[in-house]
Write a protein that holds these residues in place. Sequence first.
Motif, PDB file in Angstrom:
ATOM      1  N   SER A 193       0.662  -1.278  -0.077  1.00 29.90           N
ATOM      2  CA  SER A 193      -0.096  -0.169  -0.036  1.00 29.90           C
ATOM      3  C   SER A 193       0.800   1.339  -0.019  1.00 29.90           C
ATOM      4  CB  SER A 193      -0.923   0.156   1.021  1.00 29.90           C
ATOM      5  OG  SER A 193      -1.858  -1.258   1.357  1.00 29.90           O
ATOM      6  N   TYR A 194       2.023   1.229   0.744  1.00 24.19           N
ATOM      7  CA  TYR A 194       2.846   2.388   0.722  1.00 24.19           C
ATOM      8  C   TYR A 194       4.181   1.983   0.756  1.00 24.19           C
ATOM      9  CZ  TYR A 194      -1.102   4.839   2.836  1.00 24.19           C
ATOM     10  OH  TYR A 194      -2.424   5.473   2.924  1.00 24.19           O
ATOM     11  N   VAL A 195       5.199   2.714   0.055  1.00 23.05           N
ATOM     12  CA  VAL A 195       6.488   2.523  -0.115  1.00 23.05           C
ATOM     13  C   VAL A 195       7.535   3.673   0.840  1.00 23.05           C
ATOM     14  CG1 VAL A 195       8.388   1.890  -1.376  1.00 23.05           C
ATOM     15  CG2 VAL A 195       6.267   1.423  -2.018  1.00 23.05           C
ATOM     16  N   LEU A 196       8.246   3.076   1.643  1.00 20.27           N
ATOM     17  CA  LEU A 196       9.270   3.967   2.289  1.00 20.27           C
ATOM     18  C   LEU A 196      10.876   3.539   1.744  1.00 20.27           C
ATOM     19  CD1 LEU A 196      10.282   6.269   4.254  1.00 20.27           C
ATOM     20  CD2 LEU A 196      10.186   4.562   6.135  1.00 20.27           C
ATOM     21  N   ASN A 224      -0.674   9.487  -5.396  1.00 17.35           N
ATOM     22  CA  ASN A 224      -0.190  10.685  -5.762  1.00 17.35           C
ATOM     23  C   ASN A 224       0.439  10.956  -4.476  1.00 17.35           C
ATOM     24  OD1 ASN A 224       0.274  13.114  -7.255  1.00 17.35           O
ATOM     25  ND2 ASN A 224      -1.065  14.368  -5.955  1.00 17.35           N
ATOM     26  N   LEU A 225       0.993  10.269  -3.599  1.00 17.55           N
ATOM     27  CA  LEU A 225       1.576  10.479  -2.257  1.00 17.55           C
ATOM     28  C   LEU A 225       3.248  10.624  -2.843  1.00 17.55           C
ATOM     29  CD1 LEU A 225       1.793  10.815   0.728  1.00 17.55           C
ATOM     30  CD2 LEU A 225       2.096   8.212   0.885  1.00 17.55           C
ATOM     31  N   PHE A 226       3.821  11.638  -2.455  1.00 19.78           N
ATOM     32  CA  PHE A 226       5.343  12.020  -2.585  1.00 19.78           C
ATOM     33  C   PHE A 226       5.599  12.913  -1.474  1.00 19.78           C
ATOM     34  CE2 PHE A 226       8.386  12.939  -6.529  1.00 19.78           C
ATOM     35  CZ  PHE A 226       9.420  12.595  -5.689  1.00 19.78           C
ATOM     36  N   ILE A 227       6.367  12.282  -0.539  1.00 15.57           N
ATOM     37  CA  ILE A 227       6.668  12.830   0.704  1.00 15.57           C
ATOM     38  C   ILE A 227       8.201  12.990   0.729  1.00 15.57           C
ATOM     39  CG2 ILE A 227       6.661  13.070   3.008  1.00 15.57           C
ATOM     40  CD1 ILE A 227       3.818  12.497   2.852  1.00 15.57           C
ATOM     41  N   CYS A 228       8.886  13.950   1.212  1.00 17.79           N
ATOM     42  CA  CYS A 228      10.473  14.095   1.329  1.00 17.79           C
ATOM     43  C   CYS A 228      10.795  15.274   2.028  1.00 17.79           C
ATOM     44  CB  CYS A 228      11.133  13.814   0.055  1.00 17.79           C
ATOM     45  SG  CYS A 228      10.683  15.212  -1.241  1.00 17.79           S
ATOM     46  N   ASN A 229      12.170  15.650   2.139  1.00 14.44           N
ATOM     47  CA  ASN A 229      12.645  16.968   2.400  1.00 14.44           C
ATOM     48  C   ASN A 229      13.013  17.799   1.050  1.00 14.44           C
ATOM     49  OD1 ASN A 229      12.316  16.190   5.062  1.00 14.44           O
ATOM     50  ND2 ASN A 229      14.403  16.936   5.846  1.00 14.44           N
ATOM     51  N   HIS A 230      12.458  18.987   1.186  1.00 14.95           N
ATOM     52  CA  HIS A 230      12.732  19.552  -0.356  1.00 14.95           C
ATOM     53  C   HIS A 230      14.067  20.221  -0.420  1.00 14.95           C
ATOM     54  CE1 HIS A 230      11.446  22.433  -3.386  1.00 14.95           C
ATOM     55  NE2 HIS A 230      11.868  23.201  -2.894  1.00 14.95           N
ATOM     56  N   LEU A 266       8.736   8.961   0.867  1.00 10.12           N
ATOM     57  CA  LEU A 266       7.637   8.232   1.299  1.00 10.12           C
ATOM     58  C   LEU A 266       6.661   8.238  -0.062  1.00 10.12           C
ATOM     59  CD1 LEU A 266       5.946   6.452   3.401  1.00 10.12           C
ATOM     60  CD2 LEU A 266       5.015   8.577   4.044  1.00 10.12           C
ATOM     61  N   LEU A 267       6.335   7.182  -0.667  1.00 12.04           N
ATOM     62  CA  LEU A 267       5.768   6.975  -1.717  1.00 12.04           C
ATOM     63  C   LEU A 267       4.629   6.094  -1.921  1.00 12.04           C
ATOM     64  CD1 LEU A 267       9.008   6.501  -3.932  1.00 12.04           C
ATOM     65  CD2 LEU A 267       7.945   8.800  -3.907  1.00 12.04           C
ATOM     66  N   SER A 268       3.697   6.667  -2.785  1.00 15.56           N
ATOM     67  CA  SER A 268       2.541   5.557  -3.392  1.00 15.56           C
ATOM     68  C   SER A 268       2.978   4.877  -4.101  1.00 15.56           C
ATOM     69  CB  SER A 268       1.283   6.448  -3.475  1.00 15.56           C
ATOM     70  OG  SER A 268       1.560   7.463  -4.516  1.00 15.56           O
ATOM     71  N   PHE A 273       6.180   4.080  -9.648  1.00 22.20           N
ATOM     72  CA  PHE A 273       6.253   3.448 -10.998  1.00 22.20           C
ATOM     73  C   PHE A 273       6.558   4.406 -11.968  1.00 22.20           C
ATOM     74  CE2 PHE A 273       3.404   2.878 -14.984  1.00 22.20           C
ATOM     75  CZ  PHE A 273       4.071   1.752 -15.262  1.00 22.20           C
ATOM     76  N   ARG A 274       5.785   5.528 -11.927  1.00 17.85           N
ATOM     77  CA  ARG A 274       6.266   6.706 -12.897  1.00 17.85           C
ATOM     78  C   ARG A 274       7.459   7.186 -12.633  1.00 17.85           C
ATOM     79  NH1 ARG A 274       1.597  10.849 -11.786  1.00 17.85           N
ATOM     80  NH2 ARG A 274       2.440  11.964 -13.363  1.00 17.85           N
ATOM     81  N   LEU A 275       8.228   7.414 -11.540  1.00 17.87           N
ATOM     82  CA  LEU A 275       9.500   7.796 -11.512  1.00 17.87           C
ATOM     83  C   LEU A 275      10.367   6.620 -11.986  1.00 17.87           C
ATOM     84  CD1 LEU A 275       9.394   9.098  -7.715  1.00 17.87           C
ATOM     85  CD2 LEU A 275       9.688  10.386  -9.863  1.00 17.87           C
ATOM     86  N   TYR A 276      10.134   5.213 -11.742  1.00 15.31           N
ATOM     87  CA  TYR A 276      10.923   4.200 -12.014  1.00 15.31           C
ATOM     88  C   TYR A 276      10.657   4.217 -13.611  1.00 15.31           C
ATOM     89  CZ  TYR A 276      12.068  -0.625 -13.364  1.00 15.31           C
ATOM     90  OH  TYR A 276      12.746  -1.793 -13.817  1.00 15.31           O
ATOM     91  N   GLU A 277       9.834   4.218 -14.313  1.00 19.09           N
ATOM     92  CA  GLU A 277       9.470   4.281 -15.810  1.00 19.09           C
ATOM     93  C   GLU A 277      10.389   5.143 -16.565  1.00 19.09           C
ATOM     94  OE1 GLU A 277       6.103   3.161 -18.494  1.00 19.09           O
ATOM     95  OE2 GLU A 277       5.463   4.810 -17.348  1.00 19.09           O
ATOM     96  N   THR A 278      10.202   6.614 -15.900  1.00 19.84           N
ATOM     97  CA  THR A 278      10.979   7.727 -16.494  1.00 19.84           C
ATOM     98  C   THR A 278      12.307   7.817 -16.266  1.00 19.84           C
ATOM     99  OG1 THR A 278       8.818   8.976 -15.946  1.00 19.84           O
ATOM    100  CG2 THR A 278      10.739  10.088 -16.691  1.00 19.84           C
TER     101      THR A 278
END
Length: 373
Positions: A193-196, A224-230, A266-268, A273-278
């Motif tokens: 469900s979630y990936v850290l 659409n979950l994309f959490i980190c330190n900016h 922290l990702l959904s 998938f979109r980051l990996y594919e791109t």
Amino acid sequence: MEIHRERNSCWRPMRAGYAKMKTVFLLILLAQLLALIYFVLTWGGTKYSNFLETPIHGTLKIHRRNSALTSSIFDTIYQYYQRLIDLNDFYFTIINPEACNAPVFLLVLVSSAANHLHHRHIIRTTWKQHRTGIKIIFVLGKIQDIILQRDIMKESDVYGDVIQGNFLDTYRNLTYKTMSAFKYMLYHCKKASYVLKIDDDDFVNMPLLLNFLKNDLSVSGTDNLFICNHLTGYRVNRNVSSKWYVSEMDLSDDFYPSYCAGWYVLLSPDVLFRLYETTQKLKYISVDDALIYGYAREKCNLVHTDFTRFTREYSELELGFNGTYDSLPLLFGGPNMSSEQIKKFWLYFRSRPVLKSLRDEEKSRTKVLSKNL
């Protein structure tokens, strides 16, 4: 003429039946079209959580879904299993194919140096300990030290939580390591469900993180979950002696786009998938944070949410262990923590009450500020 009339009368019910079938077929097509339109309109998210977003990315909304993503979103990548950016012969030298047989609420992918056996032991015995629904995987590259490799094989046999790619375990290959972690999720643990994704020298306040995911977001996962330190405004390093060096041949830009500090992200699954594919389509650079969470993120039109205020970096102070962090929620420690610090953080937080929600963060922060005035 009589015969002609009889022939017409025979064909009349057949024509009527054909017309009915044609009508049914058109109705089915219309229903499918309406369903497709509904899917497209709702994919971007219409059911938003009420969680307060950071002002830096004020328009972003994290939204819920009612059920886990189906595996069909990942089907297009199966023919590329042996490809990892510019590697065409990638494979896992160590992998546990049964690691995700049980339901996984949170998959934790830990980038770990091959010789960090003690770091992995500390994580297993502190913040990862005794948590159902959590699967932790340590991600390594290959090594040439036969004795160390033998120790890693034993570690894998005992714990079943180590994967190893066939690229060399070096700092310049960190992008391969992160991408191999993503590959593992997409091919072998895609129902999480979630990936850290996190480094092996960091602390996670796991009880609070789980409450955030379940109570502020959703027990069934989010999109659409994309959490980190900016991070923003970072210049490309041209110093050949630096571990962050990138040549002008590999990257002509003087500055990186805004990206995430990759010590935790922290990702959904859909974002991963979109980051990996791109990233698979981009030219390799060794600064994995900038490539994956900067350039690939830009191409995907993804926006990350800054959670610096929920990390140790927010105060830039050592944890005082004096009650400050009871009212100022802390989800993650910081980069380059020692094993002693990680253990100390874990011992402290395991004895403290856990907030049920981060929605109280503003109230808590106000209380802390008023005390300091």
